[in-house]
Design an enzyme around this catalytic site. Sequence first.
Site, mmCIF file in Angstrom:
data_model
loop_
_atom_site.group_PDB
_atom_site.id
_atom_site.type_symbol
_atom_site.label_atom_id
_atom_site.label_comp_id
_atom_site.label_asym_id
_atom_site.label_seq_id
_atom_site.Cartn_x
_atom_site.Cartn_y
_atom_site.Cartn_z
ATOM 1 N N VAL A 230 50.604 42.688 47.208
ATOM 2 C CA VAL A 230 49.852 41.691 47.417
ATOM 3 C C VAL A 230 50.005 40.983 46.046
ATOM 4 C CG1 VAL A 230 48.120 42.417 49.031
ATOM 5 C CG2 VAL A 230 47.856 42.981 46.540
ATOM 6 N N GLY A 231 50.818 41.210 44.939
ATOM 7 C CA GLY A 231 50.748 40.614 43.891
ATOM 8 C C GLY A 231 51.988 41.014 42.944
ATOM 9 N N ASP A 358 44.741 36.042 28.552
ATOM 10 C CA ASP A 358 45.815 35.762 29.430
ATOM 11 C C ASP A 358 45.087 35.003 30.758
ATOM 12 O OD1 ASP A 358 48.259 35.064 30.539
ATOM 13 O OD2 ASP A 358 48.750 37.036 31.441
HETATM 14 N N1 ADE Z 1 46.060 41.001 43.403
HETATM 15 C C1 ADE Z 1 45.621 41.592 42.250
HETATM 16 N N2 ADE Z 1 44.858 42.632 42.106
HETATM 17 C C2 ADE Z 1 44.204 42.254 43.414
HETATM 18 C C3 ADE Z 1 43.112 42.980 43.858
HETATM 19 N N3 ADE Z 1 42.284 43.830 43.349
HETATM 20 N N4 ADE Z 1 42.693 42.735 45.248
HETATM 21 C C4 ADE Z 1 43.404 41.792 45.821
HETATM 22 N N5 ADE Z 1 44.362 41.258 45.481
HETATM 23 C C5 ADE Z 1 44.687 41.440 44.092
#
Ligand code: ADE
Length: 541
Positions: A230-231, A358
Amino acid sequence: MERVMERVAFGSVLLVCLVSVRTSETKVFRLPQLCKFCDVESTACNATGVCESSCNITSICENPDEVCVSAWRRSEGNAIIETVCHNPALPFYGQYLTDYNNTVCQMKQVEDMKEEFYICSCNEEECNDRLFFTDVSSPPGTESPLSKRSLRSVLLVSLFPVLIAVVVLLSAFYCFHMFHQHNLKAPKTKGIDSETCAIIVSDDDRSDSSSANSLNHNTELLPIQLDAIVGKGRFAEVYRAKLKQGAKDESFQKVAVKIFPYEEYASWKTEWEIFSDTELRHENVLQFLTAEDRKAEQCYWLITAYHERGNLQEFLTQHVIGWDELCRMGGSLARGVAHLHADRTLCGRSKAPIAHRDLKSANVLVKADLSCCLCDFGLSLRLDNSMSPEELANSGQVGTARYMAPEVLESRMDLENIESFKQADVYSMALVLWEITSRCSAIGDVREYKPPFGKLKDHLCVESMKDDVIRDELRPEIPASWTNHTGVQLLCSSIEECWDHDPEARLTAQCIVERFSEISSTMISVSSDDKSAQDSGNYEK
Ligand code: ADE
């Protein structure tokens, strides 16, 4: 065997604590509620009779004030159910919950919504699973929650003496065992136990109990199944994952797992150390669960709460928000930063002030109720005496060029003064507040999302930012038309005070928290004077 006994002892102590808290007449402590928490899901329920949420995730609410909430709505022809924990002191979709002391979730239609919309709230375990669209004093086909409760109390009271006896015995065993171990073993050192993967911290290294929650004390790794990425950050990737709740049943809790490759040990350690201070816990700081060394997979994990709506930058790209949401998002962001910078918790306990270093919209997550929480502490710095002057001197220019304060771009920060780190964070926070405002319908004509200083895709380097931010003293544009809205006008003046070229002239994050309350109260009186002129906008995709 000893380990099993230890666990049983701990479990029993916990059970007795729970029993005494739940059965005590005068509730001194409030336990967090257990609620269904699946956020938004489509449903076959057509808002008649009694519906099941069909949510198979039961979550411990983050905050003891939170209650269980469900909402049903029809959006573009599809029926949707939302199940969440929510603090009733805050509005939910602009509505204050009035029925949260109920034991069952009695749906009420909300009248002035664009779409058909029902909300219910309640204060019993998982009570937001069954949704009553018909009026129920005693719902058909269900046992009365009160009688269930009294039955439970009778059971608990009769079991109480037995439990006490078991706990006394097990505690005696536990104390004996600990005493024995303490005398036999050499002092523990901080490090990673290669056999077990559990992370060990020496007793003297972290003598304050405030860090105890950060470690996976279990000798086994948590039963986690990674779902999807997701990231992706500078040092690590974040995955949505399932944390299995029991060996047999299928239930799980959604969590986020941040995976650092072995080379990024330093970054994992920094973030883990920042998170391991329990005094950092706050509803506007990402909730940390545990850290693990995944030796076999050659990586390090940080396990945290998962927030379905993702990061603020993605959210603002896809959504236009209303005035209420602007206040909720901006106010909660400022509360998160103020808590980070503070040397006391809200309860008055002492805590280490922390600089994030940041802050940017990609490092802020949007929670289910649209409040925000800070994440990604990989560059953060504890501003206490643990930093030597050399360490401070070496901690100059870090962060993301686009969000760097002028003194950071120029490497001219006063590194001996901890306030300068906070002032640099406040500058970055002002840019994020500007981003949120730029997507609020209260400003009038809302354009597509753009980050501060230009296009999303452009990579801005330190040198080009210096030209803009220092030589030309450029800041993101605040068009005159935005200030037609009294609230936006007041907020923008505060934003401008936060991105002042002179770090000393900037407001503190706590001051912005207070400004948000003042602005909200001003707007309540403005809107009662002139309801139609200052519309709160609508939150739409
Ligand atoms: N992206 C980065 N950390 C996250 C999280 N804890 N929940 C959802 N998306 C994210």
